[in-house]
Design a protein around this motif. Structure first.
Motif, PDB file in Angstrom:
ATOM      1  N   LEU A  39       0.856  -1.268   0.193  1.00 23.47           N
ATOM      2  CA  LEU A  39       0.092   0.001  -0.220  1.00 23.47           C
ATOM      3  C   LEU A  39       0.966   0.947  -0.075  1.00 23.47           C
ATOM      4  O   LEU A  39       1.734   1.357   0.899  1.00 23.47           O
ATOM      5  CB  LEU A  39      -0.940   0.659   1.285  1.00 23.47           C
ATOM      6  N   VAL A  40       0.970   2.354  -1.021  1.00 13.40           N
ATOM      7  CA  VAL A  40       1.444   3.211  -1.212  1.00 13.40           C
ATOM      8  C   VAL A  40       0.531   4.436  -1.211  1.00 13.40           C
ATOM      9  O   VAL A  40       0.077   4.485  -2.214  1.00 13.40           O
ATOM     10  CB  VAL A  40       2.717   3.076  -2.470  1.00 13.40           C
ATOM     11  N   GLU A  41       0.526   5.512  -0.229  1.00  9.38           N
ATOM     12  CA  GLU A  41      -0.234   6.871   0.323  1.00  9.38           C
ATOM     13  C   GLU A  41       0.792   7.913  -0.537  1.00  9.38           C
ATOM     14  O   GLU A  41       2.396   7.215  -0.745  1.00  9.38           O
ATOM     15  CB  GLU A  41      -0.183   7.192   1.383  1.00  9.38           C
ATOM     16  N   LEU A  50      -6.969  19.055  -0.086  1.00 13.41           N
ATOM     17  CA  LEU A  50      -5.869  18.148  -0.410  1.00 13.41           C
ATOM     18  C   LEU A  50      -7.018  16.416  -0.733  1.00 13.41           C
ATOM     19  O   LEU A  50      -7.930  15.749   0.284  1.00 13.41           O
ATOM     20  CB  LEU A  50      -5.172  17.675   0.665  1.00 13.41           C
ATOM     21  N   ARG A  51      -6.748  15.859  -2.096  1.00 12.47           N
ATOM     22  CA  ARG A  51      -6.412  14.200  -2.105  1.00 12.47           C
ATOM     23  C   ARG A  51      -5.669  13.090  -1.783  1.00 12.47           C
ATOM     24  O   ARG A  51      -4.443  13.454  -2.640  1.00 12.47           O
ATOM     25  CB  ARG A  51      -6.802  14.354  -3.482  1.00 12.47           C
ATOM     26  N   LEU A  52      -5.883  12.439  -1.220  1.00 14.33           N
ATOM     27  CA  LEU A  52      -4.465  11.328  -0.961  1.00 14.33           C
ATOM     28  C   LEU A  52      -4.958  10.439  -1.749  1.00 14.33           C
ATOM     29  O   LEU A  52      -6.237   9.633  -2.165  1.00 14.33           O
ATOM     30  CB  LEU A  52      -4.549  11.358   0.619  1.00 14.33           C
ATOM     31  N   GLY A  63      -1.393  -6.667  -4.852  1.00  8.88           N
ATOM     32  CA  GLY A  63      -0.963  -7.684  -4.776  1.00  8.88           C
ATOM     33  C   GLY A  63      -1.606  -8.179  -3.749  1.00  8.88           C
ATOM     34  O   GLY A  63      -1.279  -9.697  -3.267  1.00  8.88           O
ATOM     35  N   PHE A  64      -2.904  -7.495  -4.175  1.00  5.92           N
ATOM     36  CA  PHE A  64      -4.546  -8.473  -3.729  1.00  5.92           C
ATOM     37  C   PHE A  64      -5.601  -6.965  -4.269  1.00  5.92           C
ATOM     38  O   PHE A  64      -5.080  -5.930  -4.885  1.00  5.92           O
ATOM     39  CB  PHE A  64      -4.611  -8.027  -1.987  1.00  5.92           C
ATOM     40  N   PHE A  65      -6.295  -7.501  -4.200  1.00  7.29           N
ATOM     41  CA  PHE A  65      -7.406  -6.673  -5.085  1.00  7.29           C
ATOM     42  C   PHE A  65      -8.395  -5.833  -3.512  1.00  7.29           C
ATOM     43  O   PHE A  65      -9.375  -6.307  -2.311  1.00  7.29           O
ATOM     44  CB  PHE A  65      -8.594  -7.358  -5.300  1.00  7.29           C
ATOM     45  N   ALA A  66      -8.096  -4.910  -3.671  1.00 10.21           N
ATOM     46  CA  ALA A  66      -8.917  -3.599  -2.909  1.00 10.21           C
ATOM     47  C   ALA A  66     -10.557  -3.734  -2.939  1.00 10.21           C
ATOM     48  O   ALA A  66     -10.736  -3.773  -1.720  1.00 10.21           O
ATOM     49  CB  ALA A  66      -7.929  -2.597  -2.578  1.00 10.21           C
ATOM     50  N   SER A  67     -10.179  -4.386  -3.678  1.00 11.26           N
ATOM     51  CA  SER A  67     -12.292  -3.795  -4.129  1.00 11.26           C
ATOM     52  C   SER A  67     -13.090  -5.090  -3.033  1.00 11.26           C
ATOM     53  O   SER A  67     -13.550  -4.896  -2.309  1.00 11.26           O
ATOM     54  CB  SER A  67     -12.233  -3.546  -5.227  1.00 11.26           C
ATOM     55  N   SER A  68     -12.615  -5.936  -2.874  1.00 10.12           N
ATOM     56  CA  SER A  68     -12.741  -7.282  -2.069  1.00 10.12           C
ATOM     57  C   SER A  68     -13.062  -7.304  -0.526  1.00 10.12           C
ATOM     58  O   SER A  68     -12.590  -8.013   0.267  1.00 10.12           O
ATOM     59  CB  SER A  68     -12.753  -8.884  -2.799  1.00 10.12           C
ATOM     60  N   TYR A  69     -11.947  -5.742  -0.341  1.00 10.08           N
ATOM     61  CA  TYR A  69     -11.113  -5.743   1.261  1.00 10.08           C
ATOM     62  C   TYR A  69     -12.316  -4.492   1.463  1.00 10.08           C
ATOM     63  O   TYR A  69     -12.136  -3.516   1.037  1.00 10.08           O
ATOM     64  CB  TYR A  69      -9.746  -5.692   1.171  1.00 10.08           C
ATOM     65  N   CYS A  70     -11.842  -4.294   2.743  1.00 11.98           N
ATOM     66  CA  CYS A  70     -12.427  -3.490   3.590  1.00 11.98           C
ATOM     67  C   CYS A  70     -10.935  -2.137   3.731  1.00 11.98           C
ATOM     68  O   CYS A  70      -9.839  -2.735   4.288  1.00 11.98           O
ATOM     69  CB  CYS A  70     -12.628  -3.309   5.043  1.00 11.98           C
ATOM     70  N   MET A  71     -11.441  -1.076   3.338  1.00 13.61           N
ATOM     71  CA  MET A  71      -9.661  -0.852   3.333  1.00 13.61           C
ATOM     72  C   MET A  71     -10.266   0.862   4.066  1.00 13.61           C
ATOM     73  O   MET A  71     -11.424   1.528   4.038  1.00 13.61           O
ATOM     74  CB  MET A  71     -10.065   0.061   1.670  1.00 13.61           C
ATOM     75  N   GLY A  72      -9.026   1.179   4.426  1.00 16.09           N
ATOM     76  CA  GLY A  72      -9.687   2.790   5.432  1.00 16.09           C
ATOM     77  C   GLY A  72      -8.311   3.665   6.156  1.00 16.09           C
ATOM     78  O   GLY A  72      -7.846   3.175   5.277  1.00 16.09           O
ATOM     79  N   TRP A  73      -8.717   4.830   6.109  1.00 14.68           N
ATOM     80  CA  TRP A  73      -7.725   5.736   6.582  1.00 14.68           C
ATOM     81  C   TRP A  73      -7.177   5.753   7.670  1.00 14.68           C
ATOM     82  O   TRP A  73      -8.732   6.312   8.791  1.00 14.68           O
ATOM     83  CB  TRP A  73      -8.051   7.420   5.805  1.00 14.68           C
ATOM     84  N   PHE A  74      -6.172   6.115   8.120  1.00 12.93           N
ATOM     85  CA  PHE A  74      -6.007   6.611   9.762  1.00 12.93           C
ATOM     86  C   PHE A  74      -5.181   7.935  10.091  1.00 12.93           C
ATOM     87  O   PHE A  74      -4.392   8.100   8.956  1.00 12.93           O
ATOM     88  CB  PHE A  74      -5.346   5.608  10.554  1.00 12.93           C
ATOM     89  N   GLN A  94     -10.147  11.898  -0.045  1.00 13.01           N
ATOM     90  CA  GLN A  94     -10.801  13.772  -0.246  1.00 13.01           C
ATOM     91  C   GLN A  94     -11.263  14.780   0.652  1.00 13.01           C
ATOM     92  O   GLN A  94     -11.830  14.227   1.587  1.00 13.01           O
ATOM     93  CB  GLN A  94     -12.626  13.619  -1.127  1.00 13.01           C
ATOM     94  N   MET A  95     -10.131  15.268   0.858  1.00 11.51           N
ATOM     95  CA  MET A  95     -10.442  16.157   2.194  1.00 11.51           C
ATOM     96  C   MET A  95     -10.394  17.639   2.139  1.00 11.51           C
ATOM     97  O   MET A  95      -9.497  18.786   1.691  1.00 11.51           O
ATOM     98  CB  MET A  95      -9.050  16.476   3.168  1.00 11.51           C
ATOM     99  N   ASN A  96     -11.572  18.581   2.734  1.00 16.81           N
ATOM    100  CA  ASN A  96     -11.951  19.583   1.949  1.00 16.81           C
ATOM    101  C   ASN A  96     -12.245  20.277   3.616  1.00 16.81           C
ATOM    102  O   ASN A  96     -12.114  19.856   4.620  1.00 16.81           O
ATOM    103  CB  ASN A  96     -13.287  19.937   1.351  1.00 16.81           C
ATOM    104  N   SER A  97     -12.166  22.207   3.261  1.00 18.97           N
ATOM    105  CA  SER A  97     -12.316  22.757   4.750  1.00 18.97           C
ATOM    106  C   SER A  97     -11.322  22.179   5.828  1.00 18.97           C
ATOM    107  O   SER A  97     -11.488  22.425   6.704  1.00 18.97           O
ATOM    108  CB  SER A  97     -13.606  22.608   5.244  1.00 18.97           C
ATOM    109  N   LEU A  98     -10.121  22.130   5.106  1.00 19.39           N
ATOM    110  CA  LEU A  98      -8.888  21.311   5.866  1.00 19.39           C
ATOM    111  C   LEU A  98      -8.846  22.299   7.448  1.00 19.39           C
ATOM    112  O   LEU A  98      -8.874  23.593   7.136  1.00 19.39           O
ATOM    113  CB  LEU A  98      -7.401  21.306   5.727  1.00 19.39           C
ATOM    114  N   LYS A  99      -8.610  22.214   8.470  1.00 20.24           N
ATOM    115  CA  LYS A  99      -8.099  23.021  10.047  1.00 20.24           C
ATOM    116  C   LYS A  99      -7.182  22.139  10.566  1.00 20.24           C
ATOM    117  O   LYS A  99      -5.808  21.342   9.982  1.00 20.24           O
ATOM    118  CB  LYS A  99      -9.507  21.330  11.198  1.00 20.24           C
TER     119      LYS A  99
END
Length: 119
Positions: free
Chosen positions: A4-6, A18-20, A26-37, A81-86
């Motif tokens: 996973l490369v951010e 900003l848009r991260l 190595g795996f199909f992300a569509s069939s996984y739970c994906m998250g941002w921390f 997608q991150m808008n109205s950043l604080k």
């Protein structure tokens, strides 16, 4: 090999956007739970947003209405997608993936990308 490369982090002023991106291989992300921390200096890591294999999303209250998680299955890429950043959004942002959302913290992780929001 699973990777996973951010990308997309940077420095912006409050109110900016900003848009991260998180490119999975190595795996199909569509069939996984994906998250941002994210983790800010001196603070605990927190889950910001997640999207499961049914495209159901969930957000931490502090970003609701400002951040949007999505993915492009054809590109095997996750977005935030991150808008109205604080200034309080300043942190290192990580993407993660797991078969099950309950297992995100112990799944695959990227190396992180820095987001800095100035007032």
């Amino acid at each position: 090999q699973v990777r996973l490369v951010e990308s997309g982090g940077g420095a912006v002023q409050a109110g900016g956007s900003l848009r991260l991106s998180c490119a999975a291989s190595g795996f199909f992300a569509s069939s996984y739970c994906m998250g941002w921390f994210r983790q800010a200096p001196g603070k605990e890591r927190e889950e910001v947003a997640r999207i499961d294999s049914f495209s159901t999303t969930r957000y931490v209250d502090s970003v609701k209405g400002r951040f949007t998680i999505s993915r492009d299955n054809a590109k095997n890429t996750l977005y935030l997608q991150m808008n109205s950043l604080k200034p309080e959004d300043t942190a290192v942002y990580y993407c993660a993936g797991s078969h099950w959302c309950n297992g995100l913290t112990s799944g695959y992780w990227g190396q992180g990308t820095q987001v800095t929001v100035s007032s």
